[in-house]
Scaffold this motif. Sequence first.
Motif, PDB file in Angstrom:
ATOM      1  N   ARG A  56      -5.450   1.733   6.473  1.00  6.95           N
ATOM      2  CA  ARG A  56      -5.486   2.717   5.393  1.00  6.95           C
ATOM      3  C   ARG A  56      -4.081   3.199   5.045  1.00  6.95           C
ATOM      4  N   LEU A  57      -3.277   3.426   6.091  1.00 11.21           N
ATOM      5  CA  LEU A  57      -1.899   3.868   5.837  1.00 11.21           C
ATOM      6  C   LEU A  57      -1.110   2.777   5.128  1.00 11.21           C
ATOM      7  N   GLU A  58      -1.369   1.515   5.549  1.00  8.75           N
ATOM      8  CA  GLU A  58      -0.674   0.405   4.908  1.00  8.75           C
ATOM      9  C   GLU A  58      -1.026   0.332   3.430  1.00  8.75           C
ATOM     10  N   SER A  59      -2.314   0.503   3.132  1.00  9.47           N
ATOM     11  CA  SER A  59      -2.675   0.373   1.723  1.00  9.47           C
ATOM     12  C   SER A  59      -2.161   1.559   0.908  1.00  9.47           C
ATOM     13  N   ALA A  60      -1.956   2.706   1.581  1.00 11.36           N
ATOM     14  CA  ALA A  60      -1.359   3.836   0.874  1.00 11.36           C
ATOM     15  C   ALA A  60       0.088   3.523   0.516  1.00 11.36           C
ATOM     16  N   GLY A  61       0.762   2.772   1.385  1.00  9.26           N
ATOM     17  CA  GLY A  61       2.164   2.436   1.140  1.00  9.26           C
ATOM     18  C   GLY A  61       2.344   1.272   0.182  1.00  9.26           C
ATOM     19  N   TYR A  62       1.318   0.433   0.101  1.00  8.96           N
ATOM     20  CA  TYR A  62       1.436  -0.803  -0.689  1.00  8.96           C
ATOM     21  C   TYR A  62       1.849  -0.525  -2.139  1.00  8.96           C
ATOM     22  N   GLY A  63       1.151   0.418  -2.762  1.00  8.07           N
ATOM     23  CA  GLY A  63       1.449   0.757  -4.153  1.00  8.07           C
ATOM     24  C   GLY A  63       2.846   1.317  -4.311  1.00  8.07           C
ATOM     25  N   VAL A  64       3.266   2.079  -3.299  1.00 11.23           N
ATOM     26  CA  VAL A  64       4.632   2.615  -3.319  1.00 11.23           C
ATOM     27  C   VAL A  64       5.626   1.459  -3.314  1.00 11.23           C
ATOM     28  N   GLY A  65       5.331   0.442  -2.490  1.00 14.03           N
ATOM     29  CA  GLY A  65       6.222  -0.711  -2.386  1.00 14.03           C
ATOM     30  C   GLY A  65       6.411  -1.406  -3.726  1.00 14.03           C
ATOM     31  N   LEU A  66       5.307  -1.603  -4.467  1.00 14.78           N
ATOM     32  CA  LEU A  66       5.406  -2.254  -5.775  1.00 14.78           C
ATOM     33  C   LEU A  66       6.332  -1.467  -6.695  1.00 14.78           C
ATOM     34  N   LYS A  67       6.182  -0.143  -6.675  1.00 12.96           N
ATOM     35  CA  LYS A  67       7.003   0.689  -7.568  1.00 12.96           C
ATOM     36  C   LYS A  67       8.447   0.735  -7.108  1.00 12.96           C
ATOM     37  N   VAL A  68       8.616   0.784  -5.783  1.00 10.65           N
ATOM     38  CA  VAL A  68       9.978   0.820  -5.245  1.00 10.65           C
ATOM     39  C   VAL A  68      10.723  -0.458  -5.612  1.00 10.65           C
ATOM     40  N   LEU A  69      10.002  -1.576  -5.599  1.00 13.30           N
ATOM     41  CA  LEU A  69      10.630  -2.854  -5.966  1.00 13.30           C
ATOM     42  C   LEU A  69      11.153  -2.773  -7.394  1.00 13.30           C
ATOM     43  N   GLU A  70      10.323  -2.300  -8.293  1.00 10.76           N
ATOM     44  CA  GLU A  70      10.735  -2.172  -9.700  1.00 10.76           C
ATOM     45  C   GLU A  70      11.983  -1.315  -9.801  1.00 10.76           C
ATOM     46  N   MET A  71      11.927  -0.163  -9.171  1.00 10.24           N
ATOM     47  CA  MET A  71      12.997   0.813  -9.321  1.00 10.24           C
ATOM     48  C   MET A  71      14.296   0.304  -8.689  1.00 10.24           C
ATOM     49  N   THR A  72      14.169  -0.233  -7.479  1.00 10.90           N
ATOM     50  CA  THR A  72      15.371  -0.663  -6.766  1.00 10.90           C
ATOM     51  C   THR A  72      15.999  -1.871  -7.458  1.00 10.90           C
TER      52      THR A  72
END
Lengths: 248, 171
Positions: A56-72
Amino acid sequence: MAMSRSSTNILDRPLGRSGGRAEGSVVSLSAFAYIYSELVQYHQQRAASISELERRLESAGYGVGLKVLEMTAYRAKEVSGRPWTIILLLDAHCSFVPPFSLIRHRRRDPPSRQTKRETRLMSILHFVSSSVWKSLFGKAADSLERSIDHADEYMIIDYEPIASTFVSIPPDLGQLSADAYVSGIVAGVLDGAGFTARVTAHSVKVEEGEYTRQGGNIIPGIPPRKDKAVFLVKFSPEVLTRDAALER
Amino acid sequence: MVAASFHSPPPPTHRPPPFEMGFLHLFIVNKSGGLILHRPLGPTAPKISTNEWLRIGSTFHSLHAIAAEATPVKLPGNKNSAGADDGIEQIEGRGIILKCLQTRTGIKFVLTAEPGTPGIDAVLREIYVLYSDCALKDPFYELEMPIRCELFTNAVDSLIDQVVNGGVMMR
């Protein structure tokens, strides 16, 4: 026209201890710790097992990862400071534009940000452990290692994982890693970049003398950490096949 | 102290301190009188079982409440200057000094030490800081429940170690 870096937009500021750019570019670790604590509690109440809590924690972070990739990836170019930017800046700030055809020609181009898209396995891992880590935590990951036994496994090691700064894992939760959220972010970044991977977080005891922090503890009064976070990245076979094909 | 000199006393040029100075125990009582942590802090700490500590904790909690009622001078709203409920702040005996820090949420941090131990108040405040860092930010700590955070107990131990050996407060 010029993409100046004097932006004060909150989305342009990194989350971490030392954004190092401007005053206020750092999010309070306490604020983050409280909200992360609530996140873990929320999922703990809804999870039946330790592995489900981690998932559950991983899936909470997954969406953050997609956005972080875009931003970074979007910001990475600003940092690199290519001549392209200089030409645009000159153009914007000087009333006199040198009559070079080259510049005129470039001016007609759409203002592309010249972001490099990482296509190779090692470059994307390097991107994650340096650029992504810096934009999230204000520091690069401590090391990036390749598994000896398995060619598809890599490890990103952080000796002071921010997410679990104040977390004590109770004995009945045993192997739970409180950094599962971060491993979800890593999985999101890699997946978004086209490197499908299974990422898991593990808490590993630090050996005597393996790591000593320079400049005292993160939080005064709290003894140095005894465990490090190891993010185990296991790429799916097609990613490795593709990378091997690119090798040729 | 025992007056034990029947012989002619030697002229006391330098007398050692009457008691060995040191911290004895830390215990933390929640707002309803339940003991949520107890920890011996030094080698001189008396051995007291957890059951005894539970009793001491709730007894102290009651005495603390009674003391606030019994005092002839009532502070406004029965709150002390720090905004916490009024009550016992310090008890002194021959061989023990007990200091209590109550927070606004009703948690009581109680430290016992041998008389003459310096910096008890500072240590209490520091323990309060550690509690708010290591226990309250820990997702697995439930409010009002016994503290089982390894980080907190380690931090308390290293704090006491620093104060005893270094003699200076870090903050």
